[in-house]
Design a protein around this motif. Structure first.
Motif, PDB file in Angstrom:
ATOM      1  N   ASP A  85     -22.373 -18.861  13.982  1.00  0.00           N
ATOM      2  CA  ASP A  85     -21.425 -18.171  14.855  1.00  0.00           C
ATOM      3  C   ASP A  85     -21.403 -16.695  14.498  1.00  0.00           C
ATOM      4  OD1 ASP A  85     -20.739 -20.569  16.002  1.00  0.00           O
ATOM      5  OD2 ASP A  85     -18.835 -20.781  14.943  1.00  0.00           O
ATOM      6  N   GLU A  86     -21.091 -15.879  15.481  1.00  0.00           N
ATOM      7  CA  GLU A  86     -20.992 -14.441  15.238  1.00  0.00           C
ATOM      8  C   GLU A  86     -19.856 -14.177  14.252  1.00  0.00           C
ATOM      9  OE1 GLU A  86     -19.793 -10.327  17.530  1.00  0.00           O
ATOM     10  OE2 GLU A  86     -20.092 -12.130  18.697  1.00  0.00           O
ATOM     11  N   MET A  87     -20.141 -13.372  13.260  1.00  0.00           N
ATOM     12  CA  MET A  87     -19.104 -12.971  12.315  1.00  0.00           C
ATOM     13  C   MET A  87     -18.889 -11.476  12.458  1.00  0.00           C
ATOM     14  SD  MET A  87     -19.483 -15.270   8.889  1.00  0.00           S
ATOM     15  CE  MET A  87     -20.724 -14.276   8.156  1.00  0.00           C
ATOM     16  N   ARG A  88     -17.654 -11.089  12.413  1.00  0.00           N
ATOM     17  CA  ARG A  88     -17.313  -9.673  12.500  1.00  0.00           C
ATOM     18  C   ARG A  88     -16.853  -9.217  11.120  1.00  0.00           C
ATOM     19  NH1 ARG A  88     -12.963  -9.225  16.584  1.00  0.00           N
ATOM     20  NH2 ARG A  88     -13.280  -6.997  16.302  1.00  0.00           N
ATOM     21  N   ILE A  89     -17.631  -8.359  10.514  1.00  0.00           N
ATOM     22  CA  ILE A  89     -17.362  -7.858   9.175  1.00  0.00           C
ATOM     23  C   ILE A  89     -17.027  -6.376   9.275  1.00  0.00           C
ATOM     24  CG2 ILE A  89     -18.304  -7.578   6.846  1.00  0.00           C
ATOM     25  CD1 ILE A  89     -18.197 -10.486   7.621  1.00  0.00           C
ATOM     26  N   VAL A  90     -15.923  -5.984   8.641  1.00  0.00           N
ATOM     27  CA  VAL A  90     -15.536  -4.570   8.612  1.00  0.00           C
ATOM     28  C   VAL A  90     -15.221  -4.183   7.168  1.00  0.00           C
ATOM     29  CG1 VAL A  90     -14.638  -4.578  10.973  1.00  0.00           C
ATOM     30  CG2 VAL A  90     -13.092  -5.067   9.069  1.00  0.00           C
ATOM     31  N   PRO A  91     -15.294  -2.895   6.844  1.00  0.00           N
ATOM     32  CA  PRO A  91     -14.929  -2.464   5.495  1.00  0.00           C
ATOM     33  C   PRO A  91     -13.446  -2.721   5.234  1.00  0.00           C
ATOM     34  CG  PRO A  91     -16.140  -0.736   6.645  1.00  0.00           C
ATOM     35  CD  PRO A  91     -15.809  -1.787   7.656  1.00  0.00           C
ATOM     36  N   SER A  92     -13.120  -3.060   4.000  1.00  0.00           N
ATOM     37  CA  SER A  92     -11.704  -3.202   3.627  1.00  0.00           C
ATOM     38  C   SER A  92     -11.049  -1.824   3.704  1.00  0.00           C
ATOM     39  CB  SER A  92     -11.581  -3.784   2.222  1.00  0.00           C
ATOM     40  OG  SER A  92     -12.202  -2.928   1.283  1.00  0.00           O
ATOM     41  N   ASN A 100     -13.973 -10.299   6.658  1.00  0.00           N
ATOM     42  CA  ASN A 100     -14.446 -11.033   7.827  1.00  0.00           C
ATOM     43  C   ASN A 100     -13.256 -11.167   8.776  1.00  0.00           C
ATOM     44  OD1 ASN A 100     -15.326 -12.831   9.733  1.00  0.00           O
ATOM     45  ND2 ASN A 100     -16.114 -14.327   8.266  1.00  0.00           N
ATOM     46  N   ILE A 101     -13.319 -10.509   9.935  1.00  0.00           N
ATOM     47  CA  ILE A 101     -12.196 -10.546  10.868  1.00  0.00           C
ATOM     48  C   ILE A 101     -12.438 -11.526  12.022  1.00  0.00           C
ATOM     49  CG2 ILE A 101     -11.377  -8.227  10.307  1.00  0.00           C
ATOM     50  CD1 ILE A 101     -12.721  -7.295  12.956  1.00  0.00           C
ATOM     51  N   SER A 102     -13.402 -12.424  11.856  1.00  0.00           N
ATOM     52  CA  SER A 102     -13.637 -13.455  12.863  1.00  0.00           C
ATOM     53  C   SER A 102     -12.423 -14.373  12.918  1.00  0.00           C
ATOM     54  CB  SER A 102     -14.873 -14.278  12.503  1.00  0.00           C
ATOM     55  OG  SER A 102     -15.996 -13.449  12.352  1.00  0.00           O
ATOM     56  N   PRO A 103     -12.099 -14.882  14.113  1.00  0.00           N
ATOM     57  CA  PRO A 103     -10.959 -15.799  14.205  1.00  0.00           C
ATOM     58  C   PRO A 103     -11.150 -16.987  13.270  1.00  0.00           C
ATOM     59  CG  PRO A 103     -11.794 -15.246  16.390  1.00  0.00           C
ATOM     60  CD  PRO A 103     -12.755 -14.671  15.397  1.00  0.00           C
ATOM     61  N   THR A 104     -10.085 -17.369  12.566  1.00  0.00           N
ATOM     62  CA  THR A 104     -10.158 -18.455  11.601  1.00  0.00           C
ATOM     63  C   THR A 104      -8.969 -19.379  11.796  1.00  0.00           C
ATOM     64  OG1 THR A 104     -11.231 -16.987  10.015  1.00  0.00           O
ATOM     65  CG2 THR A 104     -10.300 -19.012   9.144  1.00  0.00           C
ATOM     66  N   SER A 105      -9.193 -20.492  12.467  1.00  0.00           N
ATOM     67  CA  SER A 105      -8.118 -21.453  12.656  1.00  0.00           C
ATOM     68  C   SER A 105      -8.703 -22.844  12.787  1.00  0.00           C
ATOM     69  CB  SER A 105      -7.296 -21.112  13.899  1.00  0.00           C
ATOM     70  OG  SER A 105      -6.322 -22.101  14.105  1.00  0.00           O
TER      71      SER A 105
END
Length: 154
Positions: A85-92, A100-105
């Protein structure tokens, strides 16, 4: 247009979904329709939390004692990676790492996705010598009437 969720539990609800799709297209061409598999079961949910509890009780990960909720995030990340799945990674915010700001539920997982998550969790625990306990007892809530399977939200 309000968001509507229909569980395709019988022919009447299938017909209702078809009507809603046609109405959406007539009123707003380009509307989005999403079809998902059945949601996870209560038994799967109980098994997941029992397994996550076993991980939390028996393992330290990354040099830390983690909670069942922490391990859930790790296992959901493993599921996303397994499924590519696409993962969206941004700097802290302090730029010392990444988030990782991908939806997690886990509550949004389908029955099949939850099966895969349980398989990944079991394999991880087995590789690390976890002794598994039994899942918590089944939820004994009554089954709602068919009419309850059509949801609306605004």
């Amino acid at each position: 247009m309000a968001r509507q969720i229909i569980t395709l539990a019988n022919e009447r609800l299938v017909d209702r979904a078809i009507v809603l799709v046609r109405e959406a297209f007539a009123k707003r061409p380009g509307s989005r329709v999403e079809i998902k598999g059945p949601k996870r079961s209560n038994d799967q949910n109980a098994a997941m939390w029992a397994m996550l509890g076993d991980l939390a009780d028996q393992l330290r990960w990354g040099g830390q004692q983690m909670s069942a909720e922490d391990f859930k995030l790790v296992m959901l990340d493993a599921l996303r990676r397994e499924r590519r799945d696409e993962m969206r990674i941004v700097p802290s915010f302090d730029r010392t790492g990444f988030v990782n700001i991908s939806p997690t539920s886990s509550s949004d997982l389908t029955h099949d996705e939850m099966r895969d998550l349980l398989t990944i969790t079991r394999a991880f625990g087995d590789q690390h010598g976890v002794e598994w306990t039994e899942p918590a007892p089944k939820d004994k809530r009554p089954t709602p009437p068919i009419e309850a399977y059509e949801e609306q939200s605004r």
